[in-house]
Design an enzyme around this catalytic site. Sequence first.
Site, PDB file in Angstrom:
ATOM      1  CE  LYS A   1      61.749  69.837  35.233  1.00 26.89           C
ATOM      2  NZ  LYS A   1      62.009  71.640  34.069  1.00 26.89           N
TER       3      LYS A   1
HETATM    4  N1  PMP Z   1      58.613  76.693  33.050  1.00 25.44           N
HETATM    5  C1  PMP Z   1      59.131  75.524  32.746  1.00 25.44           C
HETATM    6  C2  PMP Z   1      58.962  75.374  31.040  1.00 25.44           C
HETATM    7  C3  PMP Z   1      60.894  75.321  33.109  1.00 25.44           C
HETATM    8  O1  PMP Z   1      61.517  74.155  32.592  1.00 25.44           O
HETATM    9  C4  PMP Z   1      60.725  75.772  34.723  1.00 25.44           C
HETATM   10  C5  PMP Z   1      61.834  74.569  35.338  1.00 25.44           C
HETATM   11  N2  PMP Z   1      61.431  73.605  35.635  1.00 25.44           N
HETATM   12  C6  PMP Z   1      59.796  76.054  34.788  1.00 25.44           C
HETATM   13  C7  PMP Z   1      59.116  77.261  34.546  1.00 25.44           C
HETATM   14  C8  PMP Z   1      59.658  76.649  36.825  1.00 25.44           C
HETATM   15  O2  PMP Z   1      58.828  75.490  37.640  1.00 25.44           O
HETATM   16  P1  PMP Z   1      59.800  75.338  38.837  1.00 25.44           P
HETATM   17  O3  PMP Z   1      59.083  76.893  39.355  1.00 25.44           O
HETATM   18  O4  PMP Z   1      58.525  73.762  38.786  1.00 25.44           O
HETATM   19  O5  PMP Z   1      61.081  75.312  39.004  1.00 25.44           O
END
Ligand code: PMP
Length: 295
Positions: free
Chosen positions: A153
Amino acid sequence: MYYTKDTILYLNGKFIKAVDATTDLYSQTLHYGYGAFEGIRSYKTSHGTKIFKAFEHYERLRHSCKSVNIPFDYDSEELTQITYTLLKKNNLSDAYIRPLVYCSPNMSLTTPNEVYLMIAAWQWGKYLGDNLLKLCISSYQRPNPNSLKVDAKVTGHYVNSILATSEAKVRGYDEALMLDMNGNVAEGPGANFFLEKDGVLYTAPAGHILPGITRQTVIGICRELDIKVEEKFFKPEAIEGADSAFMCGTAAEVIGIESVDTKPFRKPWPESLGAIIQEAYKSQVLEKSYSDVII
Ligand code: PMP
């Protein structure tokens, strides 16, 4: 909107007022998008304020930093405790929490000498709202995994997401659905995607997506509820004639999809597997048993 004159944030070991926080305009993060962040939620449960999967989120922050060579040596337990203190100082229960690791001034394309950590929290409704979503297939693909660490991220990666979401909105849709470089369905700009067909859920495997913590939670719920999930590549053509679909992410939670490129799904959302999972997810974050919510 994100802070008032009284809001407290955590910055490099101290709790200070958001209005008093400053940053260096020569930060490498600001110029090159070289930083890492998280998106976490806390909930008001019957056992008090609980941060959902805080440890997993902070472990992912460590992983994100490590995978792009940003030195970051905080311990995930310590970060969790700092976050609980932050929530208390701001009198927040149902909150969205945003930790950001950003780099010291450095105009070279080298790893930083120093990194900084800020953690902010604010009240935020469901990111994609409560209504079923109208999606369009984006003209923007997910980045090539040989160019970036797609499972990290990292701040700069989100230019791709901003382009996809803003294109979708200009075209009159709620959100984008992105394909990978091979033309397979990947994910949304900030959430993962699941498709229901003949009693089975399909979602893209790791490789071109950010494999979310919510996605993993959904897979766990499916295991418990005996719902079959397959992590496999599929083309957008598979969406046509499918029964239902949903997106999931920390900010969006679990949200149903009405149509993709104006083509609706066969099942009404309340009859879909996604609707069951949506309720089960709600009960998990609120630390209730599934039966309190589903039955
Ligand atoms: N894909 C992307 C590109 C994201 O930015 C997110 C948000 N973090 C997610 C999927 C979902 O991740 P999470 O469930 O860990 O929030």
